[in-house]
Design an enzyme around this catalytic site. Structure first.
Site, PDB file in Angstrom:
ATOM      1  N   ASN A 144       0.824  -1.208   0.000  1.00 27.53           N
ATOM      2  CA  ASN A 144       0.000   0.000   0.000  1.00 27.53           C
ATOM      3  C   ASN A 144       0.860   1.260   0.000  1.00 27.53           C
ATOM      4  O   ASN A 144       1.971   1.253   0.510  1.00 27.53           O
ATOM      5  CB  ASN A 144      -0.904   0.006   1.242  1.00 27.53           C
ATOM      6  CG  ASN A 144      -2.116  -0.879   1.064  1.00 27.53           C
ATOM      7  OD1 ASN A 144      -2.718  -0.931   0.004  1.00 27.53           O
ATOM      8  ND2 ASN A 144      -2.483  -1.596   2.121  1.00 27.53           N
ATOM      9  N   HIS A 194      -8.784   1.137  -3.181  1.00 26.14           N
ATOM     10  CA  HIS A 194      -9.382   1.656  -1.948  1.00 26.14           C
ATOM     11  C   HIS A 194     -10.338   2.817  -2.223  1.00 26.14           C
ATOM     12  O   HIS A 194     -10.576   3.653  -1.347  1.00 26.14           O
ATOM     13  CB  HIS A 194      -8.296   2.060  -0.938  1.00 26.14           C
ATOM     14  CG  HIS A 194      -7.604   0.881  -0.346  1.00 26.14           C
ATOM     15  ND1 HIS A 194      -6.676   0.982   0.677  1.00 26.14           N
ATOM     16  CD2 HIS A 194      -7.698  -0.438  -0.618  1.00 26.14           C
ATOM     17  CE1 HIS A 194      -6.227  -0.226   0.993  1.00 26.14           C
ATOM     18  NE2 HIS A 194      -6.841  -1.094   0.214  1.00 26.14           N
ATOM     19  N   TYR A 241     -13.399   1.685   2.470  1.00 31.98           N
ATOM     20  CA  TYR A 241     -12.604   2.920   2.490  1.00 31.98           C
ATOM     21  C   TYR A 241     -13.412   4.147   2.082  1.00 31.98           C
ATOM     22  O   TYR A 241     -12.975   5.273   2.291  1.00 31.98           O
ATOM     23  CB  TYR A 241     -11.382   2.758   1.574  1.00 31.98           C
ATOM     24  CG  TYR A 241     -10.452   1.692   2.100  1.00 31.98           C
ATOM     25  CD1 TYR A 241      -9.441   2.001   3.006  1.00 31.98           C
ATOM     26  CD2 TYR A 241     -10.601   0.360   1.722  1.00 31.98           C
ATOM     27  CE1 TYR A 241      -8.605   1.022   3.513  1.00 31.98           C
ATOM     28  CE2 TYR A 241      -9.772  -0.627   2.225  1.00 31.98           C
ATOM     29  CZ  TYR A 241      -8.782  -0.291   3.118  1.00 31.98           C
ATOM     30  OH  TYR A 241      -7.965  -1.269   3.630  1.00 31.98           O
TER      31      TYR A 241
END
Length: 420
Positions: A144, A194, A241
């Site tokens: 990420n 996300h 998210y």
């Protein structure tokens, strides 16, 4: 085939090993090399991996090394799952923005930018070593922020695809709720990493999303952190998210009232590493399910198998836009269903995206471009510009304060910051 896992000392790794053992026919492996700078973690996780494979009767050898060049040499695929700065840096990502009234999260907002600043240069350095020592290998990025890291890799010309477990998690959840096998479900998954929405759920080609929302909305809502009324109004299932955007102020209050996720994970990791060091433990601990990354191994095995075996099946990945979403640049990285084979990923056609989602996608995609520029060229002004562009921040004075504080907190990991 040899597979290298960079960040192999992660407590996630036994989740991967479990998948490799269960799905050995799908992805035959002769060697799994774990690469990590932390010798103690390598010893514990490597030993655990060896015991798990032995229990399953899997023939692959497990090797460990702290040297990237040695670890990736001759690999057919390289999986990236690293965390520059560890949970301590993550804790800063999740707590510092809260002091300024902003979301504290490791993949989006100010915390996500801080992680990108630390991570992008390190990943690109690793990728150059892959290019030299395993020139035919695919790089599969699970690090990420996946969208930003994957775009940086693709911008630099690497053979790379980004992977996230959000889509496969929804697929498995919907299949379980409908009482069918996951392979009968195809998602209308669209957006950026996300920042995605499920706009359709096809069961044998028929869209059953309206039925899912009507019959299972109350079960889905808590898992994505949003009111069921909002989900039914939108007529889609947003990823977890999206709550950072749709419920910003409420989430800030929640985050200020409890320990950071980084603190929780650090405690879990200590326990998991202790378990991995126990020579009698040779199966994936139940605690690992709370660590996150559900179905990570299944997604990784499916993607790597399709890349090396040219299967041409459909999977949700992070790859180049190339006109799929006409409101984004061709070199933007999007997260959508794509046909995956030896040549990489080709996104399937996507129905026009509604303005309610299109605007946010375009906004965050522009931020991601600025984030990569800041990560590669450094400078307080570039960091400030990225923060100013992000829809969770977007205020000049706030962007300036956050830029200064993020740089100071991450100075150890930012070579260019020494001159500021």
């Amino acid at each position: 085939m040899k597979l290298a896992v960079v960040g192999g000392g992660s407590t996630y790794t036994p989740e991967l090993i479990d998948g490799f053992a269960r799905l050995r026919d799908e992805l035959p492996l002769s060697e799994i090399t774990l690469v990590d700078p932390d010798v103690r973690r390598l010893e514990l996780v490597g030993g655990m991996a060896e015991r798990m494979l032995a229990r399953a009767g899997h023939p692959a050898k497990v090797r460990t090394t702290t040297v990237v060049e040695e670890g990736v040499a001759g690999a057919g695929a390289v999986l990236l799952q690293l965390r520059v700065g560890g949970q301590a840096a993550r804790n800063v990502d999740e707590t510092l923005p809260l002091e300024c009234g902003c979301i504290g999260q490791e993949t989006t907002g100010a915390g996500g930018l801080a992680k990108a600043l630390r991570t992008v240069p390190v990943v690109l350095d690793i990728a150059e070593k892959v290019r030299k020592h395993a020139p035919g290998a695919w790089i599969v990025d699970f690090t990420n922020p996946v969208g930003i890291v994957t775009k940086a890799l693709l911008d630099a010309g690497h053979r790379a695809i980004g992977l996230c477990n959000v889509a496969i998690g929804f697929q498995r959840r919907f299949a379980a709720g409908l009482g069918v096998s996951p392979d009968r479900i195809q998602l209308g998954h669209v957006g950026l990493n996300h920042l995605t929405w499920e706009r359709s759920v096809l069961l044998d080609g028929e869209d059953v999303l309206p039925r899912i929302l009507a019959e299972h909305g109350e079960e889905i809502a808590p898992s994505v952190g949003l009111p069921v009324e909002l989900i039914r109004h939108l007529g889609v299932v947003p990823s977890y998210y999206l709550r950072y955007f749709y419920e910003h102020d409420l989430v800030v209050e929640e985050e200020r009232s409890k320990p950071s996720r980084a603190a929780e994970v650090a405690a879990m990791e200590a326990t998991l590493l202790e378990m991995y060091g126990d020579p009698s433990v040779d199966t994936k601990p139940a605690l690992l399910e709370k660590r996150g990354g559900a179905f990570y191994s299944e997604a990784a095995v499916a993607l790597i198998a399709s890349l090396v075996n040219d299967r041409g099946d459909v999977q949700v990945v992070n790859t180049l836009n190339n006109g799929t979403l006409p409101f984004l640049d061709d070199d933007a990285v999007i997260e959508v269903p794509a046909t995956v084979g030896a040549g990489g990923a080709t996104p399937l056609p996507v129905d026009p995206v509604e303005p309610l989602y299109r605007g946010l996608i375009a906004h965050v995609s522009a931020y991601e471009t600025l984030a990569i520029d800041a990560a590669l060229r450094g400078g307080e002004e570039r960091v400030k510009d990225a923060l100013l562009c992000h829809p969770l921040i977007g205020q000049a004075s706030l962007s300036g304060e956050l830029a200064r504080r993020l740089i100071e907190a991450n100075r150890t990991f930012l070579p260019w910051a020494g001159s500021l």
